[in-house]
Design an enzyme around this catalytic site. Structure first.
Site, short mmCIF file in Angstrom:
data_model
loop_
_atom_site.label_atom_id
_atom_site.label_comp_id
_atom_site.label_asym_id
_atom_site.label_seq_id
_atom_site.Cartn_x
_atom_site.Cartn_y
_atom_site.Cartn_z
N ARG A 121 0.84 -1.20 0.00
CA ARG A 121 0.00 0.00 0.00
C ARG A 121 0.88 1.26 0.00
O ARG A 121 0.43 2.33 -0.35
CB ARG A 121 -0.89 0.02 1.24
N GLN A 175 9.02 -12.32 -5.03
CA GLN A 175 9.13 -13.65 -5.64
C GLN A 175 7.84 -13.94 -6.41
O GLN A 175 6.74 -13.84 -5.86
CB GLN A 175 9.32 -14.68 -4.54
N SER A 176 7.97 -14.30 -7.66
CA SER A 176 6.81 -14.52 -8.52
C SER A 176 6.23 -15.91 -8.36
O SER A 176 6.95 -16.90 -8.38
CB SER A 176 7.22 -14.33 -9.99
N GLN A 177 4.91 -15.97 -8.20
CA GLN A 177 4.24 -17.27 -8.21
C GLN A 177 3.97 -17.73 -9.64
O GLN A 177 3.58 -18.86 -9.86
CB GLN A 177 2.92 -17.19 -7.44
N ALA A 222 13.97 7.49 3.67
CA ALA A 222 13.72 7.63 5.10
C ALA A 222 12.36 8.22 5.39
O ALA A 222 11.68 7.81 6.34
CB ALA A 222 14.83 8.47 5.74
N ASN A 268 6.81 7.14 7.39
CA ASN A 268 5.38 7.05 7.09
C ASN A 268 4.89 5.61 7.21
O ASN A 268 3.82 5.34 7.77
CB ASN A 268 5.12 7.60 5.68
N ARG A 299 1.90 1.19 9.79
CA ARG A 299 1.92 -0.25 10.03
C ARG A 299 2.03 -0.59 11.51
O ARG A 299 1.65 -1.67 11.94
CB ARG A 299 3.05 -0.93 9.27
#
Length: 199
Positions: free
Chosen positions: A79, A88-90, A182, A187, A192
């Site tokens: 976000r 890492q790609s699935q 930074a 932020n 979070r």
């Protein structure tokens, strides 16, 4: 979860202080960058923070490696779009060793944990079954389109895991590298670390 600090701006306090001092001084850049001791640079950054003057902190950046976190965490962390992410790609990585995160509320309840672990086991098995079914289907289709056997097999594997990944839950772990300046990092923590944010 494991978090590594992979890289960061050298002497970030000095860089931030120099950038801020430039805003308020008619001195040359070379003069500004040679005057502050470590203690004065730190004090200057603290003064900026107290003033709410955040833009100079954008000159310092930090890059983290993050392992063993859920895709739910990925949805929350991305976000913050002023960060840079490599995930890492699935689509390209076949996840034969399915690892997942268990919420504490589930881990602490034996009945819930039994249901959860059974669901994760089924999910891993379903992913493997779907991958094999789809790989055979795509392999035949690729051969029919004139691909060589080797190319048809390689392409079929990618196509199969690209579609099979849809059964993977948000609990599945993922790896990522994330860089923020930074200001973005401050932020990020303010949002979070809020007790209303998802754990």
């Amino acid at each position: 979860m494991t978090v590594y600090l992979l890289a960061h701006t050298a002497n970030p306090e000095h860089l931030v202080a120099d950038a801020a001092r430039l805003c308020y001084s008619d001195a040359s850049i070379s003069d500004l960058t040679t005057q502050l001791s470590d203690e004065k640079a730190k004090a200057f950054v603290e003064m900026l923070t107290n003033m709410g003057h955040e833009s100079p902190t954008e000159h310092a950046s930090f890059t983290f490696g993050i392992e063993g976190v859920s895709r739910s965490l990925l949805a929350q962390i991305t976000r913050h779009r002023i960060a840079s992410f490599s995930v890492q790609s699935q689509r390209y990585v076949r996840l034969d060793d399915f690892r997942y995160v268990t919420p504490h509320a589930i881990a602490d309840d034996p009945q819930a944990l039994e249901i959860y672990e059974a669901a994760m086991k089924r999910d891993a098995e379903d992913y493997e079954k779907l991958t094999e079914i789809l790989k055979k289907k795509y392999y035949k289709a690729n051969l029919a389109q004139g691909m060589s056997e080797k190319k048809a097999a390689t392409s079929a594997e990618k196509q199969a895991i690209e579609d099979a990944r849809f059964v993977r839950p948000n609990a599945g772990t993922t790896e990522r590298i994330c860089a923020m300046n930074a200001r973005s990092l401050l932020n990020f923590f303010s949002h979070r670390c809020c007790n209303r944010a998802q754990w």
